[in-house]
Scaffold this motif. Structure first.
Motif, short mmCIF file in Angstrom:
data_model
loop_
_atom_site.label_atom_id
_atom_site.label_comp_id
_atom_site.label_asym_id
_atom_site.label_seq_id
_atom_site.Cartn_x
_atom_site.Cartn_y
_atom_site.Cartn_z
N LYS A 597 12.96 6.89 16.84
CA LYS A 597 14.11 6.42 16.09
C LYS A 597 15.20 5.85 17.01
O LYS A 597 15.82 4.83 16.71
CB LYS A 597 14.69 7.56 15.26
N ARG A 633 16.33 3.04 14.73
CA ARG A 633 15.36 2.44 13.83
C ARG A 633 15.29 3.25 12.54
O ARG A 633 14.92 4.43 12.56
CB ARG A 633 13.98 2.40 14.48
N ASP A 635 13.29 2.23 10.03
CA ASP A 635 11.84 2.16 9.92
C ASP A 635 11.38 0.94 10.70
O ASP A 635 12.17 0.33 11.44
CB ASP A 635 11.38 2.11 8.45
N ARG A 636 10.13 0.58 10.54
CA ARG A 636 9.58 -0.53 11.32
C ARG A 636 10.31 -1.85 11.05
O ARG A 636 10.37 -2.72 11.92
CB ARG A 636 8.09 -0.68 11.00
N GLN A 639 16.49 -1.97 11.86
CA GLN A 639 17.11 -1.23 12.95
C GLN A 639 18.54 -1.71 13.14
O GLN A 639 18.89 -2.84 12.78
CB GLN A 639 16.32 -1.39 14.25
#
Length: 698
Positions: A597, A633, A635-636, A639
């Motif tokens: 993260k 982050r 998630d993917r 960010q």
């Protein structure tokens, strides 16, 4: 014409370099890389002061300006003394590189340094860089590589963009000083090829009382197949910028309260610039060697308005315009052969480089509020540079290898005066050439401090002088007699060094170096004349470290000391110090990104005090500055980042000079005289600045 005489040679040599290969395979001699965390030395180097920095190392560095990516070169410092649309100020190895006069940079094979430039020889504007697209930065210091030609005295860097992105994204950044930036980038694969595109639009007012009003547009389209070693790439780039600048100002004006710390000496300085380019790269690696070809064409323009001396000439101010409009084109081709066991596994490389600058108009004009009032000089210049190089790398034993190189450069220039009352007798045609031998000896690796190699390098190099200075007969400012200067300034350098892996993941380089420069002649674009400075000597020590303690963590630490002196004392004050040559620099950086993260980086850099004039009596103020980047982050595909630049709000100066200038009040009081008032001129560091970014992936 000059280009007609060079072109047949260029074509013939290119065809020879791209001739039929004898077998297939991969060259055994690799470039050095400092990115490995392994115990062993990575790659094979020709000197202790070269390396490759990857995108992973750049990703989490806090950057105030795009050109600060060059601070990955150990010992390099990047500052600014004007607006963000102007080329930065660079320092390395006891050189005040000004805007690039002794450091050569190529971006995707295209030279960034401009010859016979309106503002200064070697002008290297890197504001068009998009750091998120940089795949690697390869650097060398010194004059030891046969591949490096004009301006590569302190060193050289080659910057390449990636060919594809793992994920398309949109970056939005907002910050203090009305900073805003939008970057959209992505790539698409089809039929064995990759199409990459990126568009950046940005603006900034900065902390200045006179808002900068920077507006920047930047675009890249790249079609590629394969890799840099086996494949091709076709790249189109577009860059435009407009800005209003706050130039350096007299320190005494700040101390007296006449001008605020972030105030302007004169109004409406700044400018506009553009750079449109198209370049192509092709490479093939086979059993017996490799072939490479690069071609490019660049359309470039600059209109720069400055008043560095303020109001010496009167209440209307001393503003002038420097204008540059040109097209430059050229390319490079190389062919390498692996000669096999009968020749001690020698790798032989033959290369050719050609560049032509067709400068339609390069001029200096007196202006008031960006309106021209007088033409000081205006010229048209055609300049062609041809370079041939050959080098052989031989592994004589398992502990000894050599690199022997030879380079020959030929420069032809023709300047034609177009305007200026005292300029019309200037101009003409000049040529110069230099043959530069190079030698490198490498001993090791030995089992000492882990694995250790020792290096000895020597070589010759050069930087070119402005063609207008080489063809001058009359001073365009006052009509006095001017003495032409050499078109080529020769340099000679030597270096001893070592690189070692004391512990797993720790890569350390140490070197001592020395350089003689034939002349510090500089074309002063502010006056349209060449200023003689004389020959100089430099020497120094550098220690750089790259540590990967665990995967995802990178620590780098650099320390550089140098001494720069003129061979002969200054005729006016008897001093021998080279002004603005920084004797001590240091940097420390840590980045962390293990794919979780949180990620980020922190950097500290130190600039020691340097002489502002030849006696060394007047010195700058040393300072230490820190900057921070922190990211999270979600998630993917989402960010956030926070950059805190000048983390501790250090009150210091990005650059200091010693020179003559006058403020508006000093002019009104009659204190200026005819030459102005000598004193310290400064451009302050920007105060602590916060920038918040959001990236959305697709």
């Amino acid at each position: 014409m000059i280009y007609r005489s060079f072109t047949p040679t260029l074509v013939a040599a290119a065809l020879a370099c791209l001739g039929h290969a004898h077998a297939a395979g991969i060259p055994t001699l690799q470039e050095v890389s400092v990115t490995s965390g392994s115990q062993n030395l990575t790659g094979i180097a020709d000197s202790a002061s070269e390396g490759t920095v990857t995108a992973k190392q750049l990703a989490n560095r806090p950057l105030l300006r795009p050109a600060e990516v060059l601070e990955v070169v150990p010992g390099m410092m990047v500052t600014q003394h004007s607006g963000d649309g102007k080329a930065n100020q660079y320092f390395l190895r006891g050189f005040n590189l000004d805007h690039g006069s002794d450091f050569a940079t190529h971006v995707m094979g295209m030279p960034a340094n401009m010859v016979t430039h309106a503002h200064g020889q070697g002008y290297m504007d890197l504001n068009y860089l998009i750091p998120e697209l940089i795949g690697n930065v390869k650097y060398r210091k010194g004059v030891y590589a046969a591949e490096d030609g004009d301006f590569a005295t302190a060193g050289a860097a080659r910057i390449d963009y990636v060919r594809k992105l793992d994920q398309a994204f949109v970056d939005l950044s907002l910050g203090q000083g009305n900073y805003r930036r939008l970057l959209s980038a992505g790539s698409h694969a089809f039929n064995g090829m990759n199409l990459l595109g990126a568009l950046e639009v940005a603006g900034n007012d900065g902390p200045w009382d006179q808002a900068e009003h920077l507006k920047k547009t930047n675009g890249v389209v790249r079609l590629s197949s394969g890799t840099a070693a086996n494949g091709f790439a076709l790249t189109g780039m577009l860059y435009e910028a407009r800005w209003r600048a706050t130039e350096h100002l007299p320190a005494r004006a700040i101390d007296s309260g006449e001008i605020p710390r972030y105030g302007a000496l004169s109004p409406n300085d700044g400018g506009k610039t553009h750079r449109y380019s198209l370049s192509g790269d092709w490479a093939r690696t086979e059993a017996d060697g490799a072939r490479k070809l690069n071609l490019y064409v660049v359309d470039y323009g600059l209109n720069l308005y400055s008043a560095p001396s303020g109001f010496i000439s009167g209440a209307q101010g001393d503003q002038h315009e420097q204008a540059d409009q040109r097209t430059l084109w050229g390319g490079q081709a190389s062919r390498s052969w692996l000669l096999g066991p009968n020749w001690r596994d020698t790798e032989l490389t033959l290369g050719l480089q050609f560049r032509q600058d067709r400068i339609g108009k390069v001029g200096l004009y007196s202006t008031e509020n960006r309106q021209r009032t007088r033409t000081v000089r205006e010229d048209r210049v055609l300049q062609s540079n041809l370079g041939l190089h050959i080098d052989a790398r031989t592994q004589w034993t398992d502990w000894f290898r050599t690199q022997i190189g030879l380079r020959h450069d030929q420069i032809q220039a023709r300047a034609t005066a177009l305007g200026g009352a005292n300029n019309m007798e200037n101009g003409g045609q000049e040529g110069a050439h230099q043959t530069s031998p190079k030698l490198g000896l490498v001993f090791g690796p030995f089992q000492l401090l882990g694995e250790t190699e020792f290096y000895a390098n020597t070589g010759r190099g050069f930087h070119s002088n402005d063609a207008r200075g080489a063809t001058a007969r009359i001073n365009p400012q006052d009509g006095s007699t001017a003495t032409p200067v050499p078109l080529i300034v020769r340099a000679r350098g030597n270096e001893l060094g070592m690189r070692a892996t004391p512990l797993p993941g720790w890569h350390s380089n140490l070197n001592v170096w020395q350089m003689n420069l034939e002349s510090e002649l500089v074309f002063i674009g502010d006056e349209g004349v060449t200023e003689p400075k004389g020959a100089s000597r430099r020497h120094g020590i550098e220690w750089s470290n790259h540590v990967v303690p665990v995967d995802g963590w990178i620590l780098d630490a650099d320390l550089a000391w140098s001494k720069a002196r003129f061979k002969d004392a200054n005729v006016d004050n008897g001093g021998r110090h080279v002004p603005n040559a920084i004797p001590l620099t240091a940097s420390l950086g840590l980045t962390a990104d293990q794919g979780g993260k949180w990620f980020g980086g922190v950097r500290l850099r130190y600039l020691g005090a340097y002489a502002l004039e030849e006696t060394g009596t007047q010195k700058s103020t040393p300072f230490l500055m820190a900057s921070l980047k922190a990211g999270y982050r979600v998630d993917r595909n989402l960010q956030f980042t926070l950059d805190v630049l000048n983390l501790f709000n250090r009150k210091a100066n990005d650059i200091e000079y010693w020179g003559n200038a006058c403020t508006r009040n000093e002019q009104a009081s009659g204190a200026c005289g005819t030459d102005g008032i000598a004193g310290r001129l400064i451009h302050p560091l920007e105060p602590r600045t916060l920038r918040l970014g959001m990236r959305i992936g697709f």
